[in-house]
Scaffold this active site. Structure first.
Site, PDB file in Angstrom:
ATOM      1  CD  GLU A 293      34.639   9.894  -4.656  1.00 38.30           C
ATOM      2  OE1 GLU A 293      35.438  10.506  -5.534  1.00 38.30           O
ATOM      3  OE2 GLU A 293      33.647   9.958  -4.662  1.00 38.30           O
TER       4      GLU A 293
ATOM      5  CD  GLU B 238      44.538  16.481  -7.402  1.00 42.70           C
ATOM      6  OE1 GLU B 238      45.500  16.108  -6.784  1.00 42.70           O
ATOM      7  OE2 GLU B 238      43.303  16.813  -7.991  1.00 42.70           O
TER       8      GLU B 238
ATOM      9  CB  CYS C  79      39.807  16.096  -7.335  1.00 45.58           C
ATOM     10  SG  CYS C  79      38.221  16.214  -7.398  1.00 45.58           S
TER      11      CYS C  79
ATOM     12  CE  LYS D 228      39.888  17.807   9.840  1.00 47.99           C
ATOM     13  NZ  LYS D 228      39.825  19.558   9.258  1.00 47.99           N
TER      14      LYS D 228
HETATM   15  P1  ADP Z   1      44.403  19.894   0.379  1.00 48.52           P
HETATM   16  O1  ADP Z   1      45.953  19.710  -0.426  1.00 48.52           O
HETATM   17  O2  ADP Z   1      43.100  19.692  -0.601  1.00 48.52           O
HETATM   18  O3  ADP Z   1      44.168  20.517   1.506  1.00 48.52           O
HETATM   19  P2  ADP Z   1      44.108  17.682   2.361  1.00 48.52           P
HETATM   20  O4  ADP Z   1      43.790  16.152   1.712  1.00 48.52           O
HETATM   21  O5  ADP Z   1      45.219  17.833   2.540  1.00 48.52           O
HETATM   22  O6  ADP Z   1      43.874  18.212   0.658  1.00 48.52           O
HETATM   23  O7  ADP Z   1      43.114  18.052   3.145  1.00 48.52           O
HETATM   24  C1  ADP Z   1      41.864  17.462   3.180  1.00 48.52           C
HETATM   25  C2  ADP Z   1      41.050  17.419   4.678  1.00 48.52           C
HETATM   26  O8  ADP Z   1      41.924  16.396   5.234  1.00 48.52           O
HETATM   27  C3  ADP Z   1      41.018  19.026   5.292  1.00 48.52           C
HETATM   28  O9  ADP Z   1      39.577  18.474   6.020  1.00 48.52           O
HETATM   29  C4  ADP Z   1      42.728  18.471   6.399  1.00 48.52           C
HETATM   30  O10 ADP Z   1      42.016  19.153   7.073  1.00 48.52           O
HETATM   31  C5  ADP Z   1      42.216  16.862   6.805  1.00 48.52           C
HETATM   32  N1  ADP Z   1      43.392  16.531   6.961  1.00 48.52           N
HETATM   33  C6  ADP Z   1      44.732  16.547   6.379  1.00 48.52           C
HETATM   34  N2  ADP Z   1      45.732  15.951   7.047  1.00 48.52           N
HETATM   35  C7  ADP Z   1      44.617  15.042   7.414  1.00 48.52           C
HETATM   36  C8  ADP Z   1      45.142  13.677   8.523  1.00 48.52           C
HETATM   37  N3  ADP Z   1      46.178  13.775   9.048  1.00 48.52           N
HETATM   38  N4  ADP Z   1      44.040  12.852   9.028  1.00 48.52           N
HETATM   39  C9  ADP Z   1      42.835  13.271   9.190  1.00 48.52           C
HETATM   40  N5  ADP Z   1      42.437  14.524   8.324  1.00 48.52           N
HETATM   41  C10 ADP Z   1      43.898  14.733   7.502  1.00 48.52           C
END
Ligand code: ADP
Length: 486
Positions: A258, A389, A292, A182
């Site tokens: 990560e 960050e 990061c 995903k």
């Molecule tokens: P960023 O701040 O870099 O967008 P996120 O951690 O929000 O970081 O997103 C990184 C990945 O995690 C993306 O693919 C996002 O869609 C996914 N993501 C965000 N929320 C969830 C969740 N509750 N469960 C699983 N994946 C998630």
């Protein structure tokens, strides 16, 4: 396959499940935005939990055949995918720039960096080895073999939309694991273009499945709870990483995380300041600060602070900001309005506490999510950008006086991904590197990422390593055979 074709970009826009390009079961779609203009550039299938379950079923169905595929055959597929990525470097770079914003030259760099994970793991995949020893009393053989962990969940962020995918898919496939992938909702096109390359390279049906979605928690949550996956590899925020770790506990799933960073960039009084400024430009400005590994806190010895700040401000102020696709652009837009607002809020907080913007400091008017390269001096150590960050092109400089003081400042964070140290004293360099609570140290360099090196952090920056010799271990289990000596 329905696809999107623009003058420079061509990418699939459907889900890739069980070797088929399909619309979402609900027919839902979502828009992909060009961060340089705020305009819609594509509409992509919006996968739901139904689609997620089909993708997982495909990964499970393909698992045993892929695990039984000879390592050399798996490697050849990855090697072919590496070559196809490089053959399509321009096309992929255009897609990355269109949906993520980074300048085309940087996008080409990401394509080469990302492709290298496939080449690297095509080489590692044929060198998976076990162990053979005796028990202490000499009566039993201990034979240790390695086996793929099983179906894997891969979840990636938008900042390196190609490389974060290849860094996980490469070792997973080399180890013999099938995957459900995903990508971030901001950058689905790159992930789908990568899936097409894997298809063209001969990856068998169901080995790689991609679900683009706006329902990250629903789709990933269904995989986490489903019980079929044996491993999650996640790159993203610490907050989401913690949610996934909790979910992983429910099925005792292997995890690689990560997560965020808060990298200190330390310039000692004996540093070559010119070299430190060169390093700072890379550590801060690579990917517009949206990494990061980005230097988040600049600790500069008081005796060289003015010199360092002046040179850095001159270089930062001379950068050309614009659309990533425009000729000569060195700094593209940030990913979206939320990302830019966060940067502006952090800068305003620092300015409110007495910091001075030597260059930059305010978002421009007009379309797109641009933010200017910014250097802040006289930053109060209590400012929010010291503990959060920034994820933007903002360098915050704090002076210090002693080595002990700067080590304490640098380690005063829950994160521990990377630290940068600039000094010409070899003993001091190694001593400081050892004292920093981080997974990676850049000594007189602003760049640590490399497919041949183990990337990862300590503390709340994550668990496990990606790349290097150990990267493939994350996707392998041990199996031990006890065999009496007859
Ligand atoms: P960023 O701040 O870099 O967008 P996120 O951690 O929000 O970081 O997103 C990184 C990945 O995690 C993306 O693919 C996002 O869609 C996914 N993501 C965000 N929320 C969830 C969740 N509750 N469960 C699983 N994946 C998630």
């Amino acid at each position: 396959t329905s696809s999107l074709t623009r003058p420079t970009i061509t990418a699939p826009t459907e889900l890739f499940i069980g070797g088929e390009w399909t619309a979402a079961a609900s027919d839902a779609r979502f828009d992909v935005i060009d961060p340089a203009s705020g305009e819609v550039i594509a509409s992509v299938a919006d996968g739901s939990i139904d689609d997620a379950e089909k993708a997982m079923a495909a990964a499970v169905a393909a698992a045993s055949d892929w695990a039984a595929t000879p390592p050399r055959a798996r490697s050849e597929i990855l090697r072919t995918a590496y070559e196809l990525i490089m053959a399509r470097q321009e096309e992929l770079a255009a897609i990355i720039t269109a949906e993520m914003g980074k300048p085309l030259a940087d996008a080409r760099g990401e394509v080469a960096y990302g492709a290298e994970f496939f080449r690297w793991f095509s080489e590692e995949g044929v060198r998976i080895s076990g162990d053979h020893t005796l028990t202490g009393d000499g009566k039993n053989r201990i034979v240790v073999t390695r086996a793929p962990v099983g179906p894997c969940i891969l979840v990636t962020p938008w900042n390196f939309p190609l490389a974060m995918g290849t860094r996980k898919i490469g070792p997973a496939l080399a180890a013999g694991c099938t995957v459900v992938f995903k990508p971030a909702e901001q950058t689905p096109l790159t992930a789908l273009a990568l899936a097409r390359i894997l298809e063209d390279a001969g990856v068998p049906t169901g080995v790689v499945n991609v679900v683009t979605t706006t329902d990250a928690s629903g789709v990933v949550g269904s995989w986490m709870r489903g019980g079929a996956a044996r491993k999650i590899s996640f790159t993203g925020s610490t907050a989401v990483g913690k949610i996934l770790l909790e979910q992983a506990a429910s099925t005792v799933m292997r995890t690689s995380m990560e997560l965020g960073g808060n990298a200190p960039f330390i310039v000692m009084d004996d540093a070559d300041v010119g070299r430190a400024v060169d390093g700072a430009m890379v550590a801060k400005m690579r990917n517009m600060g949206e990494a990061c590994t980005a230097a988040n806190r600049f600790f500069v010895h008081r005796s060289v602070t003015a010199q360092f700040a002046e040179q850095l401000a001159e270089r930062m102020g001379a950068l050309t900001v614009g659309a990533g696709s425009a000729h000569g652009t060195e700094v593209g837009p940030l990913i979206d309005d939320a990302g830019r607002t966060k940067v502006q809020t952090l800068v305003d907080d620092a300015l409110g506490r007495g910091a001075r913007a030597v260059v930059g400091g305010a978002a421009p008017d007009g379309p797109g999510y641009f933010y200017p390269p910014t250097v802040l001096t006289d930053v109060d150590a209590a400012s929010d950008l010291m503990s959060q960050e920034i994820f933007g092109p903002v360098a915050a400089i704090v002076p210090f006086d002693t080595e002990d003081e700067v080590i304490a400042l640098a380690n005063d964070t829950e994160w521990g991904l990377v630290g940068y140290v600039f000094t010409q004293d070899i003993d001091r360099a190694l001593r400081m590197g050892e004292r920093l609570e981080v997974g990676m140290v850049g000594l007189n360099t602003g760049l640590v990422s490399n497919p041949a090196a183990p990337f990862g952090g300590v503390k709340q920056s994550g668990l496990g390593r990606e790349g290097g010799k150990v990267g493939i271990d994350e996707f392998l289990e041990y199996k031990y055979f006890a065999i009496p000596r007859g």
